[in-house]
Scaffold this motif. Structure first.
Motif, short mmCIF file in Angstrom:
data_model
loop_
_atom_site.label_atom_id
_atom_site.label_comp_id
_atom_site.label_asym_id
_atom_site.label_seq_id
_atom_site.Cartn_x
_atom_site.Cartn_y
_atom_site.Cartn_z
N THR A 167 2.78 2.86 -5.64
CA THR A 167 2.73 2.78 -7.10
C THR A 167 3.75 1.73 -7.54
N LEU A 168 3.29 0.70 -8.23
CA LEU A 168 4.15 -0.44 -8.56
C LEU A 168 5.39 -0.03 -9.34
N SER A 169 5.22 0.85 -10.31
CA SER A 169 6.36 1.23 -11.16
C SER A 169 7.44 1.97 -10.38
N ASN A 170 7.08 2.59 -9.26
CA ASN A 170 8.08 3.28 -8.44
C ASN A 170 9.09 2.32 -7.84
N PHE A 171 8.72 1.04 -7.78
CA PHE A 171 9.61 0.04 -7.22
C PHE A 171 10.12 -0.93 -8.29
N GLY A 172 10.10 -0.47 -9.53
CA GLY A 172 10.68 -1.26 -10.60
C GLY A 172 9.88 -2.46 -11.04
N ILE A 173 8.61 -2.52 -10.64
CA ILE A 173 7.77 -3.64 -11.06
C ILE A 173 7.30 -3.37 -12.49
N PRO A 174 7.71 -4.20 -13.46
CA PRO A 174 7.46 -3.88 -14.86
C PRO A 174 6.05 -4.22 -15.36
N MET A 175 5.37 -5.12 -14.68
CA MET A 175 4.06 -5.56 -15.17
C MET A 175 3.06 -4.41 -15.09
N ASP A 176 2.39 -4.13 -16.20
CA ASP A 176 1.41 -3.05 -16.25
C ASP A 176 0.10 -3.61 -16.81
N LEU A 177 -0.89 -3.75 -15.94
CA LEU A 177 -2.19 -4.27 -16.34
C LEU A 177 -3.20 -3.15 -16.58
N GLY A 178 -2.70 -1.93 -16.73
CA GLY A 178 -3.59 -0.81 -17.00
C GLY A 178 -3.73 0.12 -15.80
N LYS A 179 -4.34 1.26 -16.07
CA LYS A 179 -4.41 2.34 -15.08
C LYS A 179 -4.98 1.90 -13.73
N ALA A 180 -6.00 1.07 -13.74
CA ALA A 180 -6.67 0.66 -12.50
C ALA A 180 -5.79 -0.22 -11.62
N SER A 181 -4.76 -0.83 -12.22
CA SER A 181 -3.95 -1.81 -11.48
C SER A 181 -2.54 -1.32 -11.20
N ARG A 182 -2.32 -0.02 -11.25
CA ARG A 182 -0.96 0.51 -11.07
C ARG A 182 -0.60 0.84 -9.64
N THR A 183 -1.56 0.80 -8.74
CA THR A 183 -1.29 1.05 -7.32
C THR A 183 -1.84 -0.10 -6.48
N VAL A 184 -1.21 -0.31 -5.35
CA VAL A 184 -1.63 -1.35 -4.41
C VAL A 184 -1.77 -0.72 -3.03
N GLU A 185 -2.81 -1.10 -2.31
CA GLU A 185 -3.01 -0.63 -0.95
C GLU A 185 -2.51 -1.68 0.02
N LEU A 186 -1.76 -1.24 1.03
CA LEU A 186 -1.25 -2.13 2.07
C LEU A 186 -1.93 -1.80 3.39
N PHE A 187 -2.29 -2.84 4.13
CA PHE A 187 -2.92 -2.70 5.44
C PHE A 187 -2.10 -3.52 6.43
N ILE A 188 -1.56 -2.85 7.43
CA ILE A 188 -0.63 -3.48 8.37
C ILE A 188 -1.20 -3.45 9.77
N SER A 189 -1.16 -4.57 10.45
CA SER A 189 -1.59 -4.64 11.84
C SER A 189 -0.54 -5.42 12.62
N VAL A 190 0.02 -4.81 13.67
CA VAL A 190 1.06 -5.48 14.44
C VAL A 190 0.78 -5.35 15.94
N GLU A 191 1.20 -6.39 16.64
CA GLU A 191 1.14 -6.40 18.10
C GLU A 191 2.52 -6.74 18.59
N GLY A 192 3.10 -5.85 19.39
CA GLY A 192 4.45 -6.06 19.89
C GLY A 192 4.47 -6.44 21.36
N ILE A 193 5.48 -7.21 21.74
CA ILE A 193 5.70 -7.60 23.13
C ILE A 193 6.92 -6.86 23.64
N ARG A 194 6.75 -6.14 24.72
CA ARG A 194 7.88 -5.35 25.24
C ARG A 194 9.00 -6.26 25.73
N GLN A 195 10.21 -5.88 25.36
CA GLN A 195 11.38 -6.70 25.68
C GLN A 195 12.02 -6.27 27.00
#
Length: 195
Positions: A167-195
């Motif tokens: 939720t954008l407002s939870n992180f102090g982001i002040p811009m509010d474009l309305g109810k539909a735009s108040r949350t953002v979905e994050l998709f993370i994909s990582v590949e690690g190399i063992r050290q």
């Protein structure tokens, strides 16, 4: 005598169970090969979906196969690397209205605990603290291990995917474009190399 010794050694080697690598260890994100991504999706006024990504981020994770809940992950993100394929919009996203990158040049996630899925050992909730725009909040990543093993260059790799919603407002982001735009979905994909 030599033949007997060699035969005995071969017999022991053949009868001994193969020790499979369980993948335990510390892994650095594959930033060189760029086998990783952090993408996002957010509604624009409820009329369309805006997709983008962060091009620069780094991190590492540890995996403990015997005690997976003791594993951990740390990620640092350069919010100025936001890329929505539109230069003027990206400039706005870097401004005080959104990420305010001049004041807060780094975002960071550090796991605090991992809760395994009882039904699927490859899935887990990774709970941790996300610091974004100077605000730290607890978030949960819904994660899945994609696999691990040797690569063609003599290394050992492990990959994960995860997603979460902020939720954008939870992180102090002040811009509010309305109810539909108040949350953002994050998709993370990582590949690690063992050290």
């Amino acid at each position: 005598m030599k033949r007997i010794a060699v035969a005995s050694a071969l017999s022991v080697a053949i009868s001994a169970p193969l020790q499979a690598d369980d993948g335990s260890g510390t892994y650095a994100f594959d930033t060189k090969g760029q086998h990783q991504s952090i993408n996002f999706k957010i509604s624009h006024l409820g009329y369309s979906w805006l997709y983008g990504r962060f091009n620069d981020f780094d991190g590492e994770f540890t995996y403990d196969a015997e005690n997976p809940s003791e594993s951990s992950v740390t990620v640092t993100i350069d919010p100025a690397s936001v890329d929505s394929a539109h230069a003027e919009r990206d400039k706005h996203l870097r401004s005080e209205d959104f990420l305010y990158v001049d004041e807060y040049p780094e975002a960071r996630f550090e796991s605090t605990r991992i809760e395994l899925d009882d039904d699927n050992p490859k899935e887990a909730d990774i709970i941790g603290n996300l610091t974004l725009r100077g605000v730290t909040r607890e978030v949960t990543l819904d994660a899945e291990m994609l696999g691990h093993g040797e690569d063609p260059w003599g290394g050992y790799r492990m990959g994960f995917e995860a997603e979460t919603e902020l939720t954008l407002s939870n992180f102090g982001i002040p811009m509010d474009l309305g109810k539909a735009s108040r949350t953002v979905e994050l998709f993370i994909s990582v590949e690690g190399i063992r050290q």
